[in-house]
Design a protein around this motif. Structure first.
Motif, short mmCIF file in Angstrom:
data_model
loop_
_atom_site.label_atom_id
_atom_site.label_comp_id
_atom_site.label_asym_id
_atom_site.label_seq_id
_atom_site.Cartn_x
_atom_site.Cartn_y
_atom_site.Cartn_z
N ARG A 38 0.68 -1.24 -0.10
CA ARG A 38 -0.39 -0.09 0.01
C ARG A 38 1.05 1.60 0.15
O ARG A 38 2.27 1.24 0.70
N GLU A 40 1.38 4.80 0.45
CA GLU A 40 0.72 5.85 0.88
C GLU A 40 0.58 7.72 0.59
O GLU A 40 2.04 7.58 0.59
N ARG A 67 4.09 -6.73 11.91
CA ARG A 67 3.59 -7.09 10.27
C ARG A 67 4.45 -5.98 9.23
O ARG A 67 4.47 -6.25 8.13
N ILE A 69 5.94 -2.88 9.84
CA ILE A 69 5.78 -1.58 9.71
C ILE A 69 5.89 -1.28 11.10
O ILE A 69 5.93 -1.11 11.89
N ARG A 73 2.62 3.97 11.56
CA ARG A 73 1.36 3.94 10.24
C ARG A 73 0.88 2.37 10.47
O ARG A 73 -0.26 2.23 10.00
N TYR A 74 1.34 1.59 11.46
CA TYR A 74 0.15 0.47 12.39
C TYR A 74 -0.82 1.24 12.92
O TYR A 74 -2.37 1.35 12.43
N ARG A 76 -2.37 4.35 12.68
CA ARG A 76 -3.14 5.33 11.32
C ARG A 76 -4.09 3.93 10.46
O ARG A 76 -4.67 4.75 10.02
N MET A 77 -3.02 2.52 10.05
CA MET A 77 -3.99 2.07 9.68
C MET A 77 -5.52 1.51 10.27
O MET A 77 -6.45 1.19 9.55
N LEU A 78 -4.82 1.63 11.68
CA LEU A 78 -6.36 0.93 12.68
C LEU A 78 -7.40 2.19 12.68
O LEU A 78 -8.49 1.77 12.07
N GLU A 80 -8.09 4.53 9.78
CA GLU A 80 -8.15 4.60 8.73
C GLU A 80 -9.03 3.18 8.31
O GLU A 80 -10.54 3.51 7.76
N ALA A 81 -8.89 2.12 8.51
CA ALA A 81 -9.81 1.11 8.33
C ALA A 81 -10.75 1.40 9.30
O ALA A 81 -12.04 1.26 9.28
#
Length: 95
Positions: A38, A40, A67, A69, A73-74, A76-78, A80-81
């Motif tokens: 992915r 960014e 993961r 990362i 970032r992790y 931020r991914m949570l 965003e999801a």
């Protein structure tokens, strides 16, 4: 009978990778080890400062490391999801 796929050559720079992809027939190579990535692209102009229990931060960092990362970032991914899921019920009185 189809020949075994070739392993990818070592690529030591973005320029080498671009040159390889431009010239090579990628169907001849073993790409089975590739994982989706992915990118960014949107600039990060805002910041967030949070206070967390130390144990939660340790757990988040461990999940991110598993993961492969960075933990920011992790997180931020949570976020965003969760936002992508759409509206949810407002929190109850004990949340």
């Amino acid at each position: 009978m189809k020949a075994h796929p070739k392993p990818l050559p070592p690529l030591h720079s973005d320029a080498e990778a671009e040159q390889f992809v431009d010239a090579a027939d990628l169907s001849e190579y073993d790409l089975s080890g590739f994982k989706p990535m992915r990118f960014e692209i949107e600039p990060k102009a805002a910041s967030l400062n949070m206070r967390l229990p130390g144990s939660l931060l340790v757990a988040v960092k461990a999940k991110a490391k598993a993961r492969g990362i960075p933990y920011t970032r992790y997180v931020r991914m949570l976020l965003e999801a969760d936002v992508a899921e759409g509206p949810s019920k407002p929190p109850g009185p004990h949340q």
